[in-house]
Design a protein around this motif. Structure first.
Motif, PDB file in Angstrom:
ATOM      1  N   TYR A  13      24.724  22.594  42.977  1.00  0.00           N
ATOM      2  CA  TYR A  13      25.208  21.005  42.556  1.00  0.00           C
ATOM      3  C   TYR A  13      24.157  20.166  43.364  1.00  0.00           C
ATOM      4  O   TYR A  13      23.887  20.312  44.528  1.00  0.00           O
ATOM      5  CB  TYR A  13      26.576  20.802  43.136  1.00  0.00           C
ATOM      6  CG  TYR A  13      26.905  19.324  43.096  1.00  0.00           C
ATOM      7  CD1 TYR A  13      27.174  18.808  41.625  1.00  0.00           C
ATOM      8  CD2 TYR A  13      27.096  18.355  43.935  1.00  0.00           C
ATOM      9  CE1 TYR A  13      27.657  17.576  41.375  1.00  0.00           C
ATOM     10  CE2 TYR A  13      27.576  17.182  43.807  1.00  0.00           C
ATOM     11  CZ  TYR A  13      27.843  16.845  42.484  1.00  0.00           C
ATOM     12  OH  TYR A  13      28.109  15.392  42.274  1.00  0.00           O
ATOM     13  N   ALA A  14      23.745  19.209  42.353  1.00  0.00           N
ATOM     14  CA  ALA A  14      22.662  18.256  43.030  1.00  0.00           C
ATOM     15  C   ALA A  14      21.358  18.865  43.700  1.00  0.00           C
ATOM     16  O   ALA A  14      20.824  18.842  44.709  1.00  0.00           O
ATOM     17  CB  ALA A  14      23.297  17.481  44.054  1.00  0.00           C
ATOM     18  N   GLY A  15      21.123  20.405  43.129  1.00  0.00           N
ATOM     19  CA  GLY A  15      19.942  21.280  43.804  1.00  0.00           C
ATOM     20  C   GLY A  15      20.390  21.789  44.936  1.00  0.00           C
ATOM     21  O   GLY A  15      19.657  22.580  45.451  1.00  0.00           O
ATOM     22  N   ILE A  16      21.447  22.015  45.425  1.00  0.00           N
ATOM     23  CA  ILE A  16      21.938  22.818  46.516  1.00  0.00           C
ATOM     24  C   ILE A  16      22.936  23.730  46.503  1.00  0.00           C
ATOM     25  O   ILE A  16      23.679  23.461  45.281  1.00  0.00           O
ATOM     26  CB  ILE A  16      22.376  21.799  47.632  1.00  0.00           C
ATOM     27  CG1 ILE A  16      23.679  21.070  47.441  1.00  0.00           C
ATOM     28  CG2 ILE A  16      21.273  20.779  48.207  1.00  0.00           C
ATOM     29  CD1 ILE A  16      24.373  20.372  48.604  1.00  0.00           C
ATOM     30  N   PRO A  17      23.135  24.753  47.146  1.00  0.00           N
ATOM     31  CA  PRO A  17      24.250  25.675  46.759  1.00  0.00           C
ATOM     32  C   PRO A  17      25.619  25.133  47.034  1.00  0.00           C
ATOM     33  O   PRO A  17      25.750  24.279  47.993  1.00  0.00           O
ATOM     34  CB  PRO A  17      23.956  26.789  48.039  1.00  0.00           C
ATOM     35  CG  PRO A  17      22.522  26.653  48.378  1.00  0.00           C
ATOM     36  CD  PRO A  17      22.133  25.310  48.420  1.00  0.00           C
ATOM     37  N   ALA A  18      26.340  25.421  46.067  1.00  0.00           N
ATOM     38  CA  ALA A  18      27.776  24.839  46.367  1.00  0.00           C
ATOM     39  C   ALA A  18      29.015  25.891  45.709  1.00  0.00           C
ATOM     40  O   ALA A  18      28.517  26.764  45.128  1.00  0.00           O
ATOM     41  CB  ALA A  18      27.911  23.525  45.188  1.00  0.00           C
ATOM     42  N   MET A  19      30.081  25.749  46.487  1.00  0.00           N
ATOM     43  CA  MET A  19      31.120  26.952  46.212  1.00  0.00           C
ATOM     44  C   MET A  19      32.307  26.138  46.462  1.00  0.00           C
ATOM     45  O   MET A  19      32.767  25.074  47.317  1.00  0.00           O
ATOM     46  CB  MET A  19      30.672  28.003  47.120  1.00  0.00           C
ATOM     47  CG  MET A  19      30.829  27.650  48.590  1.00  0.00           C
ATOM     48  SD  MET A  19      29.979  29.071  49.785  1.00  0.00           S
ATOM     49  CE  MET A  19      28.373  28.425  49.512  1.00  0.00           C
ATOM     50  N   THR A  20      33.227  27.108  46.022  1.00  0.00           N
ATOM     51  CA  THR A  20      34.893  26.738  46.492  1.00  0.00           C
ATOM     52  C   THR A  20      35.356  28.235  47.152  1.00  0.00           C
ATOM     53  O   THR A  20      34.956  29.098  46.653  1.00  0.00           O
ATOM     54  CB  THR A  20      35.756  26.467  45.212  1.00  0.00           C
ATOM     55  OG1 THR A  20      35.726  27.495  44.342  1.00  0.00           O
ATOM     56  CG2 THR A  20      34.989  25.164  44.560  1.00  0.00           C
ATOM     57  N   SER A  21      36.430  27.967  48.063  1.00  0.00           N
ATOM     58  CA  SER A  21      36.986  29.137  48.680  1.00  0.00           C
ATOM     59  C   SER A  21      38.243  29.730  47.821  1.00  0.00           C
ATOM     60  O   SER A  21      38.954  28.714  47.215  1.00  0.00           O
ATOM     61  CB  SER A  21      37.473  28.459  50.223  1.00  0.00           C
ATOM     62  OG  SER A  21      38.312  29.735  50.786  1.00  0.00           O
ATOM     63  N   PRO A  22      38.600  30.765  48.038  1.00  0.00           N
ATOM     64  CA  PRO A  22      39.848  31.200  47.558  1.00  0.00           C
ATOM     65  C   PRO A  22      40.887  30.559  48.462  1.00  0.00           C
ATOM     66  O   PRO A  22      40.530  30.298  49.443  1.00  0.00           O
ATOM     67  CB  PRO A  22      39.716  32.806  47.579  1.00  0.00           C
ATOM     68  CG  PRO A  22      38.717  33.098  48.662  1.00  0.00           C
ATOM     69  CD  PRO A  22      37.621  31.789  48.415  1.00  0.00           C
ATOM     70  N   ALA A  23      42.193  30.949  47.859  1.00  0.00           N
ATOM     71  CA  ALA A  23      43.142  30.227  48.760  1.00  0.00           C
ATOM     72  C   ALA A  23      44.034  31.026  49.631  1.00  0.00           C
ATOM     73  O   ALA A  23      44.182  32.349  49.378  1.00  0.00           O
ATOM     74  CB  ALA A  23      44.322  29.631  47.628  1.00  0.00           C
ATOM     75  N   VAL A  24      44.436  30.938  50.811  1.00  0.00           N
ATOM     76  CA  VAL A  24      45.179  31.426  51.438  1.00  0.00           C
ATOM     77  C   VAL A  24      46.615  31.748  50.760  1.00  0.00           C
ATOM     78  O   VAL A  24      47.474  32.776  51.040  1.00  0.00           O
ATOM     79  CB  VAL A  24      45.520  30.751  52.864  1.00  0.00           C
ATOM     80  CG1 VAL A  24      46.567  31.469  53.654  1.00  0.00           C
ATOM     81  CG2 VAL A  24      44.317  30.463  53.662  1.00  0.00           C
ATOM     82  N   ALA A  25      47.164  30.861  49.855  1.00  0.00           N
ATOM     83  CA  ALA A  25      48.427  31.042  49.192  1.00  0.00           C
ATOM     84  C   ALA A  25      47.865  31.598  47.662  1.00  0.00           C
ATOM     85  O   ALA A  25      46.900  32.517  47.582  1.00  0.00           O
ATOM     86  CB  ALA A  25      49.028  29.855  49.191  1.00  0.00           C
TER      87      ALA A  25
END
Length: 274
Positions: A202-214
């Motif tokens: 995103y915007a030329g940089i690495p981007a990610m989301t985390s899995p949930a604890v729930a």
């Protein structure tokens, strides 16, 4: 250096199941048992929002009691199911705001090999992400202060599209955020909210989301997708800096997932503040 990113606990303080299905207290207990056995211990933990299911005070008390013995350095951001006022009063130093922008729970951690920049993207009562001008100026100034120094930028709401239509809501002032991050190629963006791991640029940089604890979102790449969940394996991200390279690992939390579902998000609340 090992930084754990834990997200989307959706804890309830009344003992009820979140969305009538998920025993989030059990999910927290399983996480604690896992972290107690984790070696080496993490250098820091970053909690990227939706700590409580509806902002109730007891949920924050339970989270503090559970995690405080496990790590000396814990930092927390609000998600759309949280309340800033109760996070401030109960979690204290975990979400101490930068004095230059006290209305938001933004903070910069500068005394580690990788900078941790926590960006508050929550607006009370809203499910979607926000980048108010004051917060945008704060993030831009922080990234400009130390150009070239590796930085992990944490926020709850991802500004990028996931392909799951129900979650791909408009993000306030997203063009400004994209410009700011695009000017900092030394940064990595790490978000929550999506209840499953997603990796992109995103915007030329690495981007990610985390899995949930729930619970984990059902992967449904349709215009209506992203509004149901399954009881898959709980998890988190482990960001590892070896002095030259930053790797982000998807980690699972041992438990008893039944992979049942999908279930709807019934009785959901995006709380306002008193």
């Amino acid at each position: 250096m090992r930084i754990l990113q834990l997200s989307d606990f959706h804890l309830r303080g009344d003992g009820r199941r979140s969305y009538r299905v998920t025993d989030t207290r059990r999910c927290l207990d399983e996480l604690v048992r896992h972290l107690e056995a984790l070696t080496p211990a993490p250098d820091a933990m970053v909690l990227t929002g939706d700590l409580a299911d509806s902002g109730d005070a007891r949920a924050y008390e339970l989270l503090r009691e559970a995690l405080l013995p496990l790590c000396r350095r814990i930092y927390a951001l609000p998600g759309n199911h949280d309340r800033r006022d109760r996070m401030r009063s109960i979690l204290g130093a975990w979400c101490a705001p930068d004095p230059g922008i006290p209305e938001f729970l933004c903070q910069a951690v500068e005394d580690m090999p990788v900078r941790l920049l926590l960006f508050d993207s929550m607006s009370p009562g809203s499910h979607s992400g926000h980048c108010p001008d004051a917060a945008a100026r704060w993030l831009e100034a922080k990234l400009r202060e130390r150009p070239g120094v590796p930085a992990l930028v944490f926020m709850h709401h991802p500004p990028f599209k996931s392909g799951m239509g129900a979650m791909d809501e408009p993000f306030e002032n997203v063009a400004a955020l994209e410009k700011i991050l695009g000017g900092a190629p030394w940064a990595t963006l790490a978000c929550g909210h999506m209840h499953r791991p997603i990796f992109t640029r995103y915007a030329g940089i690495p981007a990610m989301t985390s899995p949930a604890v729930a619970m984990q979102l059902e992967l449904d790449l349709s215009p209506e997708g992203g509004d149901t969940f399954r009881m898959e394996c709980s998890g988190y991200l482990l960001h590892h800096w070896d002095g030259a390279q930053l790797n982000s690992h998807v980690c699972q939390i041992p438990g008893t997932p039944g992979f049942d579902g999908p279930y709807p998000f019934v009785d959901k609340v995006n709380p306002t503040e008193d």
